[in-house]
Enzyme design. Structure first.
Site, PDB file in Angstrom:
ATOM      1  N   GLU A   1       0.814  -1.282  -0.070  1.00  0.00           N
ATOM      2  CA  GLU A   1      -0.069  -0.080   0.196  1.00  0.00           C
ATOM      3  C   GLU A   1       0.888   1.385   0.222  1.00  0.00           C
ATOM      4  OE1 GLU A   1      -2.684   2.392   3.158  1.00  0.00           O
ATOM      5  OE2 GLU A   1      -2.320   0.450   3.564  1.00  0.00           O
TER       6      GLU A   1
ATOM      7  N   ASP B   1       0.811   3.686  -3.052  1.00  0.00           N
ATOM      8  CA  ASP B   1       0.239   5.094  -2.873  1.00  0.00           C
ATOM      9  C   ASP B   1       1.425   6.029  -3.409  1.00  0.00           C
ATOM     10  OD1 ASP B   1      -0.925   7.517  -1.428  1.00  0.00           O
ATOM     11  OD2 ASP B   1       0.947   7.473  -0.335  1.00  0.00           O
TER      12      ASP B   1
ATOM     13  N   ASP C   1      -7.212   1.040   0.462  1.00  0.00           N
ATOM     14  CA  ASP C   1      -5.928   0.631   0.970  1.00  0.00           C
ATOM     15  C   ASP C   1      -5.387  -0.173  -0.203  1.00  0.00           C
ATOM     16  OD1 ASP C   1      -5.873   2.740   2.510  1.00  0.00           O
ATOM     17  OD2 ASP C   1      -5.936   1.165   4.664  1.00  0.00           O
TER      18      ASP C   1
ATOM     19  N   GLU D   1      -4.667   0.862  -3.583  1.00  0.00           N
ATOM     20  CA  GLU D   1      -3.287   1.478  -3.549  1.00  0.00           C
ATOM     21  C   GLU D   1      -2.275  -0.066  -3.414  1.00  0.00           C
ATOM     22  OE1 GLU D   1      -3.461   5.826  -1.918  1.00  0.00           O
ATOM     23  OE2 GLU D   1      -3.229   3.965  -0.325  1.00  0.00           O
TER      24      GLU D   1
END
Length: 224
Positions: free
Chosen positions: A36, A40, A109, A112
């Site tokens: 994640e 991101d 989440d 990502e």
């Protein structure tokens, strides 16, 4: 998971990596937090470059607001819904019992984390293509003439307009450390006796999410 791979138009060579991307921290080790974190960062780079190229005459401040609009939690949650991630999430028993499958922050989440997994397994060009396809409608929706004020600013201006008490933001919980940390923020509107809590990877983002939810609640209250 075959349907998911069709929807993102990417076939994993290592299906265990995709499974890890769908595994919440409540399962202990082997969860998706590191993926994640990676996803991101990659998402931010891809969207930033796309906006930079699309809008050559727009200044940095406005580009930042456009980027925040595209990669915000609500957008990620909408994409997660389209991908039908809720039934694919791998959760610990406690999170499962509390309805974690339906929690938008967990689904966001996971989106990502999937992007991080693709970048890790393939390359930047591949994940760039996947991201621009998944986020196309949200990027295309941007009008360069919009100001796109952030949600905290919008909420503050709305309350000031009616002479009401400004929102009170409070950090109430921090889970994890360093890049894996998650922050839960509470926001209280005194004049409406209304409050919400949101979790994010930064305090600033959690505050923005709280403001966004409260703006929606105020719109619903006005319409009713």
């Amino acid at each position: 998971m075959n349907e998911l791979q069709k929807k993102i138009n990417y076939q994993f060579k290592d299906i265990a990596l995709l499974r890890q991307a769908l595994t919440h921290r409540s399962m202990g080790k082997g969860n998706n937090e590191r993926l994640e974190f990676l996803g991101d960062s990659v998402l931010g780079v891809v969207v930033s470059r796309e906006l930079y190229q699309r809008f050559p005459s727009i200044a940095e401040g406005k580009l930042s607001r456009f980027k925040s609009y595209v990669v915000r939690g609500q957008t990620l949650a909408l994409i997660a819904a389209k991908l039908e991630l809720s039934n694919l999430l791998i959760l610990g028993s406690g999170e499962l019992k509390s309805g974690g499958h339906n929690r938008k922050s967990i689904q966001s989440d996971a989106v990502e984390a999937i992007l991080g997994a693709i970048f890790l397994e393939a390359d930047f060009d591949t994940v760039n293509t996947v991201i621009l396809d998944l986020f196309k409608e949200y990027i295309d929706d941007i009008n360069p003439n919009d100001t796109l004020k952030d949600f905290k600013t919008q909420l503050q201006e709305r309350l000031q307009k009616f002479g009401q008490t400004l929102p009170q933001y409070e950090l109430i919980k921090t889970v994890g450390k360093d890049h894996n940390a998650k922050f839960t923020v509470n926001c209280f509107l005194k004049d409406y006796s209304m409050q919400v809590q949101q979790e994010a990877k930064s305090i600033k983002r959690a505050e923005q999410m709280c403001a966004e939810v409260l703006l929606e609640k105020l719109k619903e209250k006005k319409a009713s």
